[in-house]
Motif scaffolding. Structure first.
Motif, PDB file in Angstrom:
ATOM      1  N   ARG A 183       0.822  -1.212   0.000  1.00  0.00           N
ATOM      2  CA  ARG A 183       0.000   0.000   0.000  1.00  0.00           C
ATOM      3  C   ARG A 183       0.860   1.268   0.000  1.00  0.00           C
ATOM      4  NH1 ARG A 183      -2.501  -3.282   4.157  1.00  0.00           N
ATOM      5  NH2 ARG A 183      -4.421  -4.211   3.374  1.00  0.00           N
ATOM      6  N   TYR A 339      -3.823   7.774  -0.572  1.00  0.00           N
ATOM      7  CA  TYR A 339      -3.636   6.615   0.306  1.00  0.00           C
ATOM      8  C   TYR A 339      -4.955   6.248   0.991  1.00  0.00           C
ATOM      9  CZ  TYR A 339      -1.942   3.494   3.883  1.00  0.00           C
ATOM     10  OH  TYR A 339      -1.769   2.386   4.670  1.00  0.00           O
ATOM     11  N   ARG A 343      -7.041   2.655   0.495  1.00  0.00           N
ATOM     12  CA  ARG A 343      -7.220   1.730   1.610  1.00  0.00           C
ATOM     13  C   ARG A 343      -8.677   1.635   2.030  1.00  0.00           C
ATOM     14  NH1 ARG A 343      -3.850  -0.136   5.996  1.00  0.00           N
ATOM     15  NH2 ARG A 343      -4.840  -2.130   6.445  1.00  0.00           N
ATOM     16  N   ALA A 371      -6.494   2.264   7.852  1.00  0.00           N
ATOM     17  CA  ALA A 371      -6.712   0.860   8.189  1.00  0.00           C
ATOM     18  C   ALA A 371      -8.048   0.693   8.907  1.00  0.00           C
ATOM     19  CB  ALA A 371      -5.568   0.348   9.060  1.00  0.00           C
TER      20      ALA A 371
END
Length: 1007
Positions: A183, A339, A343, A371
Motif C-alpha cells: 500500500r 492513500y 485503503r 486501516a
C-alpha cells in the motif's frame, strides 16, 4: 508515425518494430521499467521512461491522451495497483479503456506483472504476462508484444557490471529488509532524489540520512527504496539500530553472509565487514540501511565507506556531520488522500481531504486511520466525530506527543476499543508487546519457553497456534505492528517460536497508554520470566552473544532490573557479563548503573548479588578508562564489608584485588603492590594456590612489579603464575593467555629480545586461533608483537604498516581516546620519528600527550612520560631548546613520582643528557650521564640495553670534554657487550659503532 497493427495478440511478431517506446509505469515498478528500457536499448529501440500517477482532478482520458503526444508505442506496465493510480471512482478505468483506449489501440501495448485478476476492459490492451517467468521468456514475450525481432540486436552492448538485474532475481545477499508494503503511496520524487544523490556522490561518501519526526514514514521510505532499487545492488542489508548492541550484532552478521573468516566477537566482525565493503570485495554494489539510528556516537566505528551506498533513518540532525541530510516531510495532500481512498474505497475525495487535514498529513496516524476506515467501513463523519470529541478516549490526550497531532491518540483508542470487542486476543498481544521495548520484539520467545510462568490470560499463546497467528494477522492488517522472522543459525525452517515483530516507538508509546494497565504488572512479569528462560547461561561463549544482544533492550521495560526473582537476577548479571566480554563497555556501564539504582532499594549492599554487580561494573569501568570511578566504587564496597555484622572474607578479598588494580591504573604503583601482595597472601590462605582468584591476583602482581620497573621480579612472578594457570585452567584459558603475554613483555623489557619475540609470536598465533584476529585481547597481543619485532631488529620491513593497522583497529574497537588506542598512537609516533616522518610523528605525539593528560591528569607517571617522546620529535626537528625544557620537566616529574632508579626515569635522563649536550651544556650532560649510568647498572645490570645506551652516551659526553681515554674505554666495552648480547648487526650495535647518540622511547602502558 505510429505503426499499424495487422492482427491480434498471436500476430504481434508480424509487425515492424517501433522506433521508440514510451514505458509508462507506477514508481513501484521502476526496476521493471529499467529492465525493459535496457532490453529495448540492446535491440536498437529507443525508450523513454515515464513514471505515471495521474492527478485525480484531471480526467483520465486527458491524462492518457497526454501519453500519446510521444511518438511510437506506449507500453503500460500493469498490475492491479496500476488501476488504483489516482485513485478514481469505480468504473472510470473500465469506461476509458472501452472508449478512448480502444479507439487508439494501435498506439497502446501492455505487460502484466501480476497473477491477480485485472479489470475486464484491459483486454483491449492485449497485455502479455511477465509474471512468474524467467528472464529469457520475459524478454521473448516483451519483444513479441512489441513486434521486435530478437535476432536483430543492433543496440550497444553493455559490460556485465552495467547490466540491470532482472527484477525477479533478488540481490545475492538480502538481509532482513522489511516486507514490501503493497500500500506504499507516493514519495516518488523523494525516492528519485534519494537515488540520484547516492548515485552521484563521490566513492566512499555515498551516505544519506532520511531525517524527520517519529511517524513521518522514514522506515517505510527506506524499505521502499531498498525494494524499488534492489536491482542496482548485489547486497542489500538492513540493520535495526534502535539499540546499539542489536545494531552491532546485526551489522556483524553480514560477515557470515560475505563468507569472511572471523570469530563471533561483534567488534571483530564489524571491522571485517567494513573492510570488505570498503574494498568492494566480493561485491562492490551494496546498500546498507541503518534504521532508527538516533545516537551518532560510534558512527565512525560502524558507518561503512567504499563503492556502495549507506542509508540512515533518524530523528537526529547531528547526522549532518556524517552524511548528507534528506528531509522527510509529511505527505502532500494528494498523497494523503490517495492513500486513504485506496485503503478505504468507500470514502469520497472530500472526505479523504477532511481526514488528511485532521491528522496534519502525518503518515503514521493516516495509516492507522485508513486501516480502521477500510476494515470497519465506518462513515467518515462518525469516525471524525469520535476523534474530535474524544468520547471514547480512555486517557487524557497528550499535547502532541513526538510532534503528532493531538487527535491521533483518540484515533488509536477507537481502534483498541473495537478490538477489545471483536478480537480480545489481539489486545493481549498488544499489552504484552507494551511490556517489551519498542522496535524489534522477540515475541516468539513466549512460545519457545512454555515452561515460563505465564498468567492465565496469556496461556493461550502457548497452546493455541491458530489463535496466535490470527491475533498477529489482525494487528498487521491494522498496521499496528509488522512481522519479522530471523532464520536459525543452521539455516533450518523458522517457526512461531522464532518469530519477531516490529513496533514503532510512537505506536508503542500510544499502545502502552491505552491498553489495560491493570494487567500490565502481570504481563511485565511474564516478559521478564521469558527473558530469564531465554538466557543461554554462558556469556563467555561468543556464540551466545547474538541472543544476549536480543535480550538486553528489554530488561528495563519488562521490570527485570527491579525483579527479586533470583533466576531473573542471574539473567540480568549475565547480560552485564556479556557487555564486558563483547567489549560493549558503554552499554555495560549504563546497564550496571540502572541495576544498581534498582537493587539498592531492596538488596543488602554486601549481598553476593551486589558484590558480583560491583565486581563486574568495576572491571567494565576500568576497561572503558574510568579508573577513578572504579576506585571510588571499590572503596565504598570495601568500607561496607568492613562495617558489616558478619564477616565476608571472600567478598573482602575480591574487593582488595579490584582496589589493587584501580590503584595501578591510577599510577599509585607502590600502594598497588602493597595491597596486591596482601590480597595474594589472603587468596592463597582462603582458596589455595590454584583457584582462579588466586591466579588472577598473582598475574596482577606481576603487572604492578613491571610498572614499578622491577622487571626481573615481574618475570619471576609471571613464570610462577603461568605454570599454575596452565596446570589448573588449561593453556587456552583467557587468564593463561594474558599471563603469557605479560611474560613476553617482561622478557622484552629485560632486554631478551629474541626470547620475547619467539614467545609473543606463539602467543599471537594461539590468540588468533582461539579468539580471532581482531578480538580485543588479540589486538593488544599484536601491538606487543610489533614492539618485540622493533626491539629485536630483524623484522623492520612492513613494521610501520603493521603498527598503523593495529592502531586503526584499536581505534575502531575503543575509540581514539581510549588508553589502549593512545598507547598504539604513542608507539607508532615513536616509529615514525625514528624513520624520519617528523610531521606525522609530531601530530601523533601531541595527540597521545593530550589524550593521556585528559584521561589520567598531568601528574600521572604515564602522562609525564609521554612528554619525553614529544621532546624527541622537537629535538629531531631542530627545536633543541624547547626539547631540553620539556625533558628536564619530565625528568623532574618522573623522579618525584617514581624515584631516581626507575627505568622510566633512567630513560628520560638519557634523553635529557643528550638535550643538554645538543644545547652546548656538555659538562652538565656528562654529569647527568655518569649518574644515570651508575643507577642503570645498579637497577638493570651491566648488560641491559638501556645500561649500555647510558654507557655510550657518557662516552659521547666525555669526548666532548676531551676526556678521550675514558671515553674510548667505555665505548669499546659497550660495543663488545652489545655485539655479544644483541649481535653485530643489531640496530643498537650498528648505531653505537657509528657513534650516533642513543635515545630512549617511552612505551606508554597502563596495565
Amino acid at each position: 508515425m505510429a505503426e499499424q497493427r495487422s492482427g491480434g495478440a498471436a500476430d504481434h511478431g508480424a509487425r515492424n518494430a517501433p522506433q521508440h517506446v514510451l514505458v509508462v509505469f507506477p514508481g513501484y515498478h521502476r526496476p521493471w521499467a529499467n529492465w525493459i528500457n535496457q532490453r529495448l536499448d540492446a535491440h536498437g529501440v529507443r525508450a523513454t521512461l515515464q513514471r505515471w500517477d495521474p492527478p485525480r482532478e484531471v480526467p483520465l482520458e486527458d491524462s492518457l491522451g497526454d501519453l500519446l503526444l510521444a511518438r511510437g508505442q506506449v507500453l503500460l506496465v500493469l498490475d492491479d495497483w496500476f488501476f488504483q493510480l489516482g485513485p478514481r471512482a469505480a468504473g472510470e478505468w473500465n469506461d476509458v479503456l472501452r472508449g478512448f483506449v480502444a479507439a487508439h489501440a494501435d498506439r497502446f501495448a501492455a505487460v502484466n506483472l501480476t497473477n491477480r485478476t485485472l479489470l475486464p476492459a484491459t483486454a483491449v490492451l492485449e497485455p502479455v504476462s511477465l509474471w512468474g517467468v524467467g528472464e529469457e521468456e520475459a524478454e521473448a514475450r516483451l519483444f513479441s508484444r512489441l513486434g521486435i525481432d530478437p535476432r536483430r540486436a543492433t543496440g550497444r552492448r553493455l559490460p556485465a557490471g552495467a547490466l540491470v538485474r532482472f527484477p525477479d532475481t533478488p540481490p545475492e545477499i538480502w538481509g532482513e529488509v522489511p516486507r514490501r508494503n503493497p500500500r506504499f503511496t507516493g514519495r516518488d520524487d523523494l525516492l528519485t532524489d534519494l537515488q540520484e544523490r547516492l548515485m552521484d556522490a563521490e566513492r566512499g561518501n555515498a551516505a544519506c540520512t532520511l531525517l524527520g519526526m517519529s511517524g513521518i514514514g522514514k522506515t517505510q521510505l527506506a524499505a521502499e527504496y531498498a525494494h524499488r532499487f534492489s536491482s542496482d545492488y548485489d547486497i542489500v542489508w538492513w540493520v535495526s539500530s534502535d539499540d546499539r548492541n542489536v545494531q552491532r550484532d546485526r551489522f556483524g552478521e553480514l560477515a557470515v553472509q560475505l563468507g569472511l573468516s572471523t570469530g563471533n566477537e561483534p567488534g571483530e566482525r564489524i571491522r571485517a565487514v567494513r573492510e570488505a565493503l570498503r574494498r568492494g570485495d566480493p561485491h562492490s554494489r551494496w546498500l546498507v540501511v541503518f534504521d532508527g539510528w538516533d545516537d551518532t556516537d560510534g558512527a565512525d566505528v560502524i558507518l561503512p565507506q567504499g563503492p556502495g551506498h549507506v542509508l540512515v533513518t533518524s530523528r537526529n540532525r547531528g547526522w549532518g556531520d556524517h552524511t548528507e541530510i534528506v528531509e522527510v516531510p509529511g505527505f502532500d495532500r494528494a498523497e494523503s488522500t490517495a492513500y486513504l481512498m485506496r485503503r478505504a474505497p468507500h470514502i469520497t475525495a472530500p472526505e479523504a481531504d477532511e481526514v488528511a487535514a485532521e491528522f496534519g498529513d502525518v503518515p503514521l496516524p493516516l495509516v492507522q486511520a485508513a486501516a480502521w476506515l477500510g476494515e470497519s467501513r465506518m462513515e467518515v463523519s462518525e469516525y471524525l466525530r469520535m476523534v474530535r470529541d474524544g468520547s471514547i478516549s480512555a486517557v487524557d490526550e497528550p499535547a502532541g506527543p513526538y510532534g503528532m497531532p493531538n487527535s491521533s491518540l483518540t484515533s488509536w483508542s477507537i481502534l483498541i476499543n473495537r478490538l477489545r470487542l471483536s478480537q480480545p486476543q489481539a489486545i493481549d498481544v498488544l499489552s504484552l508487546c507494551a511490556s517489551f521495548a519498542p522496535g524489534r520484539i522477540p515475541l516468539g520467545l513466549v512460545r519457545a519457553y512454555p515452561q515460563a510462568d505465564l498468567p492465565e490470560d496469556l496461556r493461550w499463546m502457548v497452546t493455541d497456534l491458530a489463535a496466535w497467528s490470527r491475533a498477529l494477522d489482525t494487528l498487521v492488517n491494522y498496521s499496528v505492528l509488522s512481522r519479522e522472522s530471523r532464520g536459525p543459525a543452521d539455516g533450518g525452517e523458522t517457526g512461531p517460536h522464532q518469530e519477531s515483530v516490529h513496533m514503532h516507538r510512537l505506536v508503542h508509546n500510544i499502545v502502552a497508554r491505552l491498553t489495560d494497565g491493570e494487567r500490565r504488572a502481570a504481563h511485565r512479569k511474564a516478559v521478564r520470566t521469558v527473558l530469564a528462560e531465554a538466557d543461554p547461561g554462558n556469556p563467555t561463549d561468543s556464540r551466545n552473544w547474538p541472543r544476549y544482544a536480543e535480550l538486553l533492550p528489554h530488561l528495563e521495560p519488562s521490570g527485570a532490573l527491579a525483579s527479586r526473582n533470583p533466576r531473573v537476577q542471574t539473567a540480568v548479571l549475565n547480560c552485564l557479563r556479556y557487555c564486558l566480554r563483547s567489549a560493549e563497555f558503554r552499554a555495560g556501564i549504563r546497564l550496571a548503573e540502572k541495576i544498581r539504582e534498582q537493587w539498592s532499594t531492596f538488596m543488602d549492599p554486601v549481598s553476593n548479588e551486589m558484590l558480583e554487580l560491583t565486581s563486574q561494573e568495576c572491571v567494565i569501568l576500568r576497561k572503558y578508562g574510568r579508573f577513578r570511578d572504579a576506585y571510588q566504587l571499590d572503596l565504598a564496597v570495601s568500607a561496607r564489608l568492613a562495617e558489616a555484622a558478619a564477616p565476608n572474607p571472600l567478598g573482602s578479598l575480591r574487593a582488595a584485588v579490584s582496589i589493587a588494580s584501580d590503584l595501578r591504573y591510577l599510577g599509585q604503583y607502590q600502594e598497588s603492590e602493597r595491597v596486591q601482595r596482601e590480597a595474594l597472601a589472603e587468596a592463597r590462605r582462603l582458596l589455595g594456590e590454584n583457584e582462579h582468584l588466586t591466579l588472577s591476583a598473582g598475574s596482577n602482581l606481576g603487572i604492578v612489579l613491571r610498572n614499578l620497573g622491577r622487571y626481573q621480579e615481574a618475570y619471576d612472578q609471571d613464570v610462577e603464575t603461568l605454570a599454575r594457570a596452565e596446570s589448573a585452567l588449561g593453556a587456552l584459558h583467557s587468564l593463561t593467555l594474558i599471563t603469557s603475554n605479560n611474560l613476553a613483555q617482561d622478557l622484552r623489557l629485560l632486554g631478551h629480545y629474541r626470547e620475547a619475540l619467539a614467545r609473543q609470536e606463539a602467543n599471537v598465533r594461539v590468540q588468533v586461533r582461539i579468539l580471532g584476529p581482531q578480538h580485543l585481547q588479540t589486538l593488544y597481543a599484536r601491538a606487543q608483537l610489533a614492539l618485540c619485532r622493533r626491539r629485536e631488529g630483524s623484522f623492520q620491513q612492513d613494521l610501520g604498516a603493521t603498527m598503523a593497522s593495529v592502531l586503526d583497529q584499536m581505534q575502531q574497537v575503543h575509540g581514539r581516546g581510549h588508553y589502549l588506542t593512545l598507547s598504539a598512537i604513542n608507539n607508532y609516533a615513536n616509529y615514525l620519528r625514528e624513520h624520519g616522518d617528523l610531521d606525522q610523528a609530531r601530530e601523533l605525539s601531541h595527540e597521545a600527550e593530550a589524550g593521556y593528560r585528559a584521561l589520567l591528569g598531568p601528574a600521572h607517571p604515564v602522562a609525564t612520560g609521554v612528554l619525553a617522546n614529544t621532546a624527541l620529535v622537537l629535538q629531531a626537528s631542530g627545536e633543541r631548546a624547547d626539547a631540553l625544557a620539556i625533558l628536564e620537566a619530565a625528568l623532574a616529574g618522573l623522579t618525584s613520582s617514581l624515584g631516581p632508579d626507575h627505568p622510566w626515569v633512567l630513560g628520560c635522563a638519557l634523553n635529557a643528557s643528550a638535550a643538554r649536550n645538543f644545547n652546548g651544556r656538555v659538562a652538565d650532560a656528562a654529569e647527568l650521564s655518569r649518574d644515570t649510568l651508575r643507577r642503570a647498572r645498579h637497577t638493570l645490570g651491566n648488560e641491559h640495553p638501556l645500561t649500555l645506551s647510558c654507557q655510550v652516551a657518557l662516552a659521547t659526553d666525555l669526548r666532548g670534554l676531551r676526556e678521550t681515554d675514558e671515553a674510548g674505554k667505555l665505548e669499546e666495552a659497550a660495543l663488545l657487550t652489545l655485539t655479544r648480547t644483541l649481535g653485530a648487526q643489531h640496530p643498537h650495535t650498528l648505531s653505537a659503532r657509528q657513534r650516533n647518540r642513543p635515545y630512549w622511547d617511552f612505551e606508554a602502558n597502563l596495565g
